[in-house]
Structure formats: structure tokens, C-alpha cells
Design a protein around this motif. Structure first.
Motif, mmCIF file in Angstrom:
data_model
loop_
_atom_site.group_PDB
_atom_site.id
_atom_site.type_symbol
_atom_site.label_atom_id
_atom_site.label_comp_id
_atom_site.label_asym_id
_atom_site.label_seq_id
_atom_site.Cartn_x
_atom_site.Cartn_y
_atom_site.Cartn_z
ATOM 1 N N ARG A 1 18.721 25.664 36.729
ATOM 2 C CA ARG A 1 19.712 24.983 37.562
ATOM 3 C C ARG A 1 20.985 25.803 37.665
ATOM 4 N NH1 ARG A 1 18.215 20.310 34.675
ATOM 5 N NH2 ARG A 1 20.151 20.440 33.480
ATOM 6 N N LEU A 2 21.421 26.372 36.530
ATOM 7 C CA LEU A 2 22.674 27.111 36.515
ATOM 8 C C LEU A 2 22.571 28.404 37.319
ATOM 9 C CD1 LEU A 2 25.522 27.003 35.376
ATOM 10 C CD2 LEU A 2 24.705 28.254 33.370
ATOM 11 N N ILE A 3 21.494 29.150 37.105
ATOM 12 C CA ILE A 3 21.330 30.401 37.858
ATOM 13 C C ILE A 3 21.139 30.116 39.343
ATOM 14 C CG2 ILE A 3 19.855 32.429 38.150
ATOM 15 C CD1 ILE A 3 19.339 32.371 35.159
ATOM 16 N N SER A 4 20.391 29.075 39.663
ATOM 17 C CA SER A 4 20.229 28.693 41.069
ATOM 18 C C SER A 4 21.563 28.347 41.703
ATOM 19 C CB SER A 4 19.273 27.500 41.190
ATOM 20 O OG SER A 4 17.991 27.817 40.715
ATOM 21 N N LEU A 5 22.404 27.641 40.946
ATOM 22 C CA LEU A 5 23.724 27.292 41.464
ATOM 23 C C LEU A 5 24.567 28.539 41.698
ATOM 24 C CD1 LEU A 5 25.765 25.076 42.191
ATOM 25 C CD2 LEU A 5 26.464 25.056 39.778
ATOM 26 N N GLY A 6 24.488 29.494 40.763
ATOM 27 C CA GLY A 6 25.233 30.739 40.945
ATOM 28 C C GLY A 6 24.797 31.495 42.183
ATOM 29 N N ILE A 7 23.479 31.551 42.421
ATOM 30 C CA ILE A 7 22.973 32.208 43.627
ATOM 31 C C ILE A 7 23.424 31.448 44.859
ATOM 32 C CG2 ILE A 7 20.892 32.818 44.914
ATOM 33 C CD1 ILE A 7 19.496 33.248 42.229
ATOM 34 N N ALA A 8 23.321 30.119 44.816
ATOM 35 C CA ALA A 8 23.690 29.310 45.979
ATOM 36 C C ALA A 8 25.160 29.485 46.336
ATOM 37 C CB ALA A 8 23.375 27.839 45.709
ATOM 38 N N LEU A 9 26.029 29.421 45.331
ATOM 39 C CA LEU A 9 27.465 29.538 45.594
ATOM 40 C C LEU A 9 27.844 30.948 46.043
ATOM 41 C CD1 LEU A 9 28.893 27.472 42.589
ATOM 42 C CD2 LEU A 9 28.790 26.784 44.993
ATOM 43 N N PRO B 1 26.216 35.207 40.986
ATOM 44 C CA PRO B 1 24.935 35.140 40.276
ATOM 45 C C PRO B 1 24.954 35.854 38.927
ATOM 46 C CG PRO B 1 24.560 35.588 42.599
ATOM 47 C CD PRO B 1 26.040 35.705 42.355
ATOM 48 N N LEU B 2 25.652 36.988 38.848
ATOM 49 C CA LEU B 2 25.738 37.690 37.556
ATOM 50 C C LEU B 2 26.478 36.842 36.526
ATOM 51 C CD1 LEU B 2 26.493 41.383 38.614
ATOM 52 C CD2 LEU B 2 24.417 40.507 37.531
ATOM 53 N N VAL B 3 27.561 36.206 36.951
ATOM 54 C CA VAL B 3 28.281 35.316 36.041
ATOM 55 C C VAL B 3 27.385 34.161 35.611
ATOM 56 C CG1 VAL B 3 30.208 33.698 35.858
ATOM 57 C CG2 VAL B 3 30.560 35.929 36.916
ATOM 58 N N ALA B 4 26.603 33.624 36.546
ATOM 59 C CA ALA B 4 25.703 32.510 36.229
ATOM 60 C C ALA B 4 24.656 32.929 35.199
ATOM 61 C CB ALA B 4 25.032 31.998 37.499
ATOM 62 N N VAL B 5 24.112 34.128 35.349
ATOM 63 C CA VAL B 5 23.126 34.613 34.372
ATOM 64 C C VAL B 5 23.762 34.740 33.003
ATOM 65 C CG1 VAL B 5 21.701 36.592 33.726
ATOM 66 C CG2 VAL B 5 21.705 35.774 36.089
ATOM 67 N N TRP B 6 24.972 35.285 32.946
ATOM 68 C CA TRP B 6 25.662 35.420 31.662
ATOM 69 C C TRP B 6 25.949 34.058 31.052
ATOM 70 C CZ3 TRP B 6 30.650 33.972 30.094
ATOM 71 C CH2 TRP B 6 31.022 34.438 28.832
ATOM 72 N N LEU B 7 26.414 33.108 31.861
ATOM 73 C CA LEU B 7 26.712 31.767 31.362
ATOM 74 C C LEU B 7 25.448 31.059 30.880
ATOM 75 C CD1 LEU B 7 29.278 30.553 34.057
ATOM 76 C CD2 LEU B 7 29.760 31.062 31.655
ATOM 77 N N ARG C 1 25.707 26.619 25.638
ATOM 78 C CA ARG C 1 24.803 25.708 24.948
ATOM 79 C C ARG C 1 24.258 24.679 25.947
ATOM 80 N NH1 ARG C 1 28.371 24.386 19.498
ATOM 81 N NH2 ARG C 1 28.466 26.543 18.715
ATOM 82 N N PRO C 2 22.992 24.310 25.821
ATOM 83 C CA PRO C 2 22.420 23.337 26.758
ATOM 84 C C PRO C 2 23.178 22.019 26.798
ATOM 85 C CG PRO C 2 20.700 24.403 25.459
ATOM 86 C CD PRO C 2 21.996 24.818 24.868
ATOM 87 N N ALA C 3 23.795 21.632 25.677
ATOM 88 C CA ALA C 3 24.501 20.353 25.633
ATOM 89 C C ALA C 3 25.840 20.387 26.353
ATOM 90 C CB ALA C 3 24.713 19.939 24.170
ATOM 91 N N ARG C 4 26.286 21.575 26.751
ATOM 92 C CA ARG C 4 27.598 21.688 27.407
ATOM 93 C C ARG C 4 27.458 22.361 28.766
ATOM 94 N NH1 ARG C 4 31.879 24.269 23.421
ATOM 95 N NH2 ARG C 4 33.223 23.504 25.108
ATOM 96 N N GLY D 1 28.213 21.228 31.615
ATOM 97 C CA GLY D 1 29.309 20.964 32.542
ATOM 98 C C GLY D 1 30.339 22.069 32.557
ATOM 99 N N VAL D 2 30.516 22.749 31.424
ATOM 100 C CA VAL D 2 31.510 23.823 31.341
ATOM 101 C C VAL D 2 31.144 25.012 32.228
ATOM 102 C CG1 VAL D 2 32.625 25.487 29.811
ATOM 103 C CG2 VAL D 2 32.275 23.119 29.060
ATOM 104 N N PRO D 3 29.927 25.580 32.119
ATOM 105 C CA PRO D 3 29.588 26.706 33.003
ATOM 106 C C PRO D 3 29.549 26.325 34.470
ATOM 107 C CG PRO D 3 27.686 26.023 31.704
ATOM 108 C CD PRO D 3 28.873 25.353 31.112
#
Length: 262
Positions: free
Chosen positions: A157-165, A224-230, A235-238, A240-242
């Protein structure tokens, strides 16, 4: 839904022509830079080879980024039309860098050059190619956005969001900044600024839209690079932060692009 993941895997990387074209373009940069150092001709105060160097870098990163993003998405979802779009993008990259290099060898400008009907036609075709590349970026942004909403794994979800944005930012801002380049291009080519950045040739008097165009073009790599790093560091429990970091960086990139516009 059955995905054609095996076909995508078979095409990577040795058979992925778009990825290889990006690598070849980046490999050409030292040669083009050497030509810039050896050729004492000047086009509006700069070496005629400075533009091929810049475009080989830009188009090379574009080809590699599009191929990597498509590969990542194909392993997780459908990317409708990619089999057709990929060779179209490959042809566009080859056309753009070929014409820019030919004009550099002739010692004339490739952009905003309408001295002859043929050169005017080629410049129009370059504009069409830029539009195709921008639309392709927006298309992958839509696919990534759909995956970001549907993916079950937080990392996906996070990497997809980075690519999308990142892709949406580049795909939507590039036509706007590109139109500003067209409007200002003739005067910028014809006037030698007293203060310019080396190689880039950007005017530093606030009248040049090229810095804004540069920022817009590279959101598709940065986010997308930032998303991959994040995705690796958070942590999976947080989660919302990334997500907040990505949204803040997106807003910052858009605001920076707007602030750099003349």
C-alpha cells in the motif's frame, strides 16, 4: 483474477526494451559530455551538446523509472494497455534523443526551431512525444492508486501510494510547466542571460520556467524512492506516519514547482 505475472517476469530485465533504452541513454552521457568539451561551437552561448547531455539524463531516468514501476505493478495487479504503451514509449525516447542529437551535430537548436517547415514539424512531433510520456505517467499513477486502495499488505500500500503520488505529480505538472516553456522558449533561446547555471543553462533572474519543469519531472523518481525507504524503515503499527510524510512531500513538491514558475 489471474495475473500474467509470469509473462512480466520473463520480460525482465533482459527483454525489457524500455529499461535497456534508459540504461543506454545514461551510458551515452559521458560520450555526449566529451563532445561538449571538444566542440568549440556555441548555440545561444552554450555548447550544442549540452542539450543532448541533459535530455539523455532525463529520458534515461524516465525510461528506467517507467520500466521499474510497471514491473512492480505487473507483479501485483493488471496494467491495462502496457504491452502497447511500452513500445510506444520506447519509440518516443528514441525519436526525441535522436533528433536532439542530430540538431546538436548540425550546430543548431532542436527546440523552438521553426526556421524550416521540416524543423517546425519535428518540433511539433517532439511536443506530441512529451504529451504521450506525460499521459503514460498519469496512467501508471491511476493503476498504482487503485492498488494502494486494494492492497492487503501495508508495504504494498505504501509503495503504491508513493508511485501514485509521484507519478500523478509529474504527469499533471509537466504539461503545465511544459506549456510555460513553449511560451517563453523563443525569448529564452534568443537572449543570452548574464547569470546562468553551468550545463543546465537556467536563467537565475526568475524568468525561467525550466527549474519548475525539472522539479515536476523528477517527482516521479523522488516520491517512490522515499516510499520504498519508508516501507523498509517504518513499523507496520505506525503506517500513518509514512503516509503523512508522503503527503507532505507531495504538497511540498507541488508548492516548490509553483513557486519556481515565473
Amino acid at each position: 483474477m489471474k495475473l500474467d505475472v509470469s509473462a512480466a517476469a520473463a520480460a525482465w530485465p533482459l527483454r525489457d526494451h524500455l529499461f535497456r533504452s534508459g540504461v543506454v541513454l545514461l551510458a551515452l552521457v559521458p560520450l555526449l559530455a566529451a563532445l561538449a568539451g571538444l566542440d568549440d561551437r556555441s548555440v545561444f552561448g552554450q555548447s550544442p551538446w549540452s542539450k543532448p547531455v541533459r535530455f539523455a539524463l532525463s529520458l534515461g531516468f524516465y525510461g528506467i523509472t517507467m520500466a521499474l514501476a510497471a514491473r512492480w505493478l505487473l507483479a501485483r495487479t493488471r496494467v491495462p494497455g502496457w504491452r502497447l504503451l511500452s513500445p510506444v514509449l520506447l519509440g518516443t525516447l528514441v525519436f526525441e534523443i535522436t533528433w536532439i542529437t542530430v540538431q546538436a551535430a548540425r550546430g543548431v537548436d532542436s527546440h523552438f526551431n521553426e526556421r524550416t517547415a521540416f524543423e517546425g514539424l519535428m518540433f511539433s512531433l517532439m511536443g506530441l512525444g512529451a504529451s504521450i510520456m506525460s499521459l503514460a505517467v498519469v496512467w501508471l499513477a491511476l493503476v498504482a492508486g487503485r492498488l494502494a486502495l486494494a492492497a492487503s499488505a501495508s508495504r504494498d500500500r505504501l509503495i503504491s501510494l508513493g508511485i501514485a503520488l509521484g507519478f500523478a505529480g509529474s504527469g499533471l505538472l509537466l504539461p503545465w510547466t511544459g506549456e510555460a516553456l513553449v511560451d517563453a522558449g523563443r525569448s529564452q533561446s534568443a537572449v543570452e542571460a548574464a547569470m546562468t547555471l553551468p550545463l543546465l543553462g537556467w536563467r537565475l533572474d526568475g524568468s525561467d520556467p525550466r527549474p519548475a519543469h525539472f522539479v515536476a519531472a523528477h517527482l516521479m523518481q523522488a516520491l517512490p524512492l522515499v516510499a520504498v525507504w519508508l516501507a523498509r524503515a517504518s513499523r507496520p503499527a505506525r503506517q500513518g506516519v509514512p503516509v503523512g510524510v508522503l503527503l507532505a512531500l507531495t504538497a511540498g513538491g507541488v508548492l516548490l514547482t509553483m513557486s519556481l514558475m515565473p
